[in-house]
Motif scaffolding. Structure first.
Motif, PDB file in Angstrom:
ATOM      1  N   ALA A   1     -10.183  -0.051  -0.389  1.00 31.38           N
ATOM      2  CA  ALA A   1     -11.771   0.136  -0.366  1.00 31.38           C
ATOM      3  C   ALA A   1     -12.485  -0.535   0.724  1.00 31.38           C
TER       4      ALA A   1
ATOM      5  N   GLU B   1      -5.583  -2.490  -3.636  1.00 31.04           N
ATOM      6  CA  GLU B   1      -6.758  -1.712  -3.808  1.00 31.04           C
ATOM      7  C   GLU B   1      -7.895  -2.045  -3.161  1.00 31.04           C
ATOM      8  N   GLY B   2      -8.373  -3.282  -3.258  1.00 37.83           N
ATOM      9  CA  GLY B   2      -9.442  -3.975  -2.759  1.00 37.83           C
ATOM     10  C   GLY B   2      -9.582  -3.718  -1.169  1.00 37.83           C
TER      11      GLY B   2
ATOM     12  N   LEU C   1      -2.910   5.280  -2.109  1.00 35.69           N
ATOM     13  CA  LEU C   1      -4.283   5.589  -1.943  1.00 35.69           C
ATOM     14  C   LEU C   1      -4.665   5.875  -0.535  1.00 35.69           C
TER      15      LEU C   1
ATOM     16  N   TRP D   1       0.820  -1.184   0.048  1.00 33.60           N
ATOM     17  CA  TRP D   1      -0.209  -0.050   0.027  1.00 33.60           C
ATOM     18  C   TRP D   1       0.881   1.192  -0.026  1.00 33.60           C
TER      19      TRP D   1
ATOM     20  N   ALA E   1     -17.595  -1.773  -0.748  1.00 36.80           N
ATOM     21  CA  ALA E   1     -16.284  -1.787  -1.499  1.00 36.80           C
ATOM     22  C   ALA E   1     -16.274  -2.122  -2.807  1.00 36.80           C
ATOM     23  N   GLY E   2     -17.440  -2.905  -3.230  1.00 37.76           N
ATOM     24  CA  GLY E   2     -17.300  -3.346  -4.599  1.00 37.76           C
ATOM     25  C   GLY E   2     -16.883  -4.609  -4.633  1.00 37.76           C
TER      26      GLY E   2
ATOM     27  N   ARG F   1     -11.818   1.730   3.728  1.00 34.90           N
ATOM     28  CA  ARG F   1     -12.664   3.039   3.657  1.00 34.90           C
ATOM     29  C   ARG F   1     -14.104   2.754   3.766  1.00 34.90           C
ATOM     30  N   ALA F   2     -14.509   1.776   3.340  1.00 35.43           N
ATOM     31  CA  ALA F   2     -15.946   1.450   3.766  1.00 35.43           C
ATOM     32  C   ALA F   2     -16.268   1.115   5.234  1.00 35.43           C
TER      33      ALA F   2
ATOM     34  N   CYS G   1      -6.476   5.998   2.816  1.00 41.10           N
ATOM     35  CA  CYS G   1      -7.374   5.270   3.905  1.00 41.10           C
ATOM     36  C   CYS G   1      -6.846   5.385   5.168  1.00 41.10           C
TER      37      CYS G   1
END
Ligand code: SAM
Length: 281
Positions: free
Chosen positions: A271, A267-268, A214, A179, A253-254, A274-275, A216
């Motif tokens: 996400a 990236e997952g 990213l 990360w 998070a998709g 963040r979620a 977070c």
């Protein structure tokens, strides 16, 4: 043994200062000054750079860092027996070696490094290596106070640091380091290079901070990776249950409910972190 300086051979230093290696402190010393010079050079030139070294021991790597031109080395050592030996190196390089006796886990290294370019270079004690690495990478402030980390680990730990999704070594440490850093294994070092030789091969790892990782919250990333890799072969809808409503988290998070931790790229996880932060706000 090469002549990188006019100080006595490390074996003499160890004998005179009665530095018989202690297992409890993870003491496996490097006595080959060609090898320590190679470690010192791994992150590039050291001119004008302050180096923080954890666990200098009898000082083989410390000597290489100074001979390679580091402006200043701050050496943090827990073993009081090594302090006098390090004092001899400080006398050889006036004003360039600061010796700090203490536990690196409880030391404010940013404050000791001060202003200007800083690198961390260390042959780490095996029992605190990953805790120290996590501390350097998981700081709130980013970019961090250091410009690069050159660290000796057991090869198995080094592989976890640089692993990618799908690799058997991929886990929490890979996500955290991937990360925020570019991480690579620079070279391997066999057991015979150390005194005493450990049971396993070691690797020198180089990490450089990404300037714009990213965004977070670190804490949430740690929580989601802990839960996900705690049950790495289970589907995330199951392994993330300890965090609450796993289905909502994955949806936000998709990420498909049936995916497993070992397949999810950095990236997952960002996400997911963040979620989680948003859902628990
Ligand atoms: N740098 C030396 C070399 O390469 O030969 C010694 C490396 S040896 C693997 C690890 C060193 O870390 C030892 O000198 C040990 O006393 C020191 N150490 C162990 N735990 C420590 C801690 N918590 N804080 C600072 N130093 C520590």
């Amino acid at each position: 043994m090469s002549q990188i300086d006019d100080l006595p051979p490390l074996r003499d230093v160890i004998r005179r200062h009665e530095l018989a290696p202690k297992k409890s402190l993870g003491q496996n010393f490097l006595l080959d000054l060609n090898l320590t010079a190679r470690v010192a050079r791994t992150g590039g030139r050291l001119d004008g750079v302050t180096v923080v070294e954890v666990g200098p021991g009898p000082g083989g790597l410390t000597r290489a860092l100074l001979a390679e031109g580091a402006k200043r080395v701050v050496a943090i050592e827990k073993d009081s027996r090594a302090i006098a030996a390090l004092g001899e190196i400080a006398a050889r390089y006036p004003g360039r070696l600061d010796i700090v006796e203490g536990d690196a886990l409880e030391t404010d290294m940013a404050a000791l490094a001060g202003e200007g370019p800083a690198q961390v270079v260390a042959n780490l004690p095996y029992n605190v290596g990953t805790a120290l690495l996590t501390g350097w990478v998981a700081t709130e402030k980013w970019p961090p106070w250091w410009d690069g980390l050159t660290l000796m680990f057991q090869k198995e730990v080094a592989e976890r640091i640089v692993a990618r999704p799908g690799d058997s070594a991929y886990g929490r440490l890979s996500v955290l380091c991937g990360w925020r850093c570019e991480a690579r294994i620079a070279f391997d070092v066999g057991p015979q290079a150390f005194t005493p030789p450990p049971k396993v091969t070691s690797s020198v790892v180089r990490l450089e901070p990404r300037q714009n990782p990213l965004d977070c919250p670190v804490r949430d990333l740690e929580l989601v990776t802990q839960a996900a890799f705690g049950q790495r072969r289970k589907m995330l809808r199951q392994s993330l249950k300890s965090l609450g409503d796993a289905a909502s988290l994955l949806e936000a998070a998709g990420i498909e409910q049936t995916r497993r931790a070992e397949e999810i790229p950095v990236e997952g996880f960002v996400a997911l972190a963040r979620a989680r932060a948003a859902l628990s706000a």
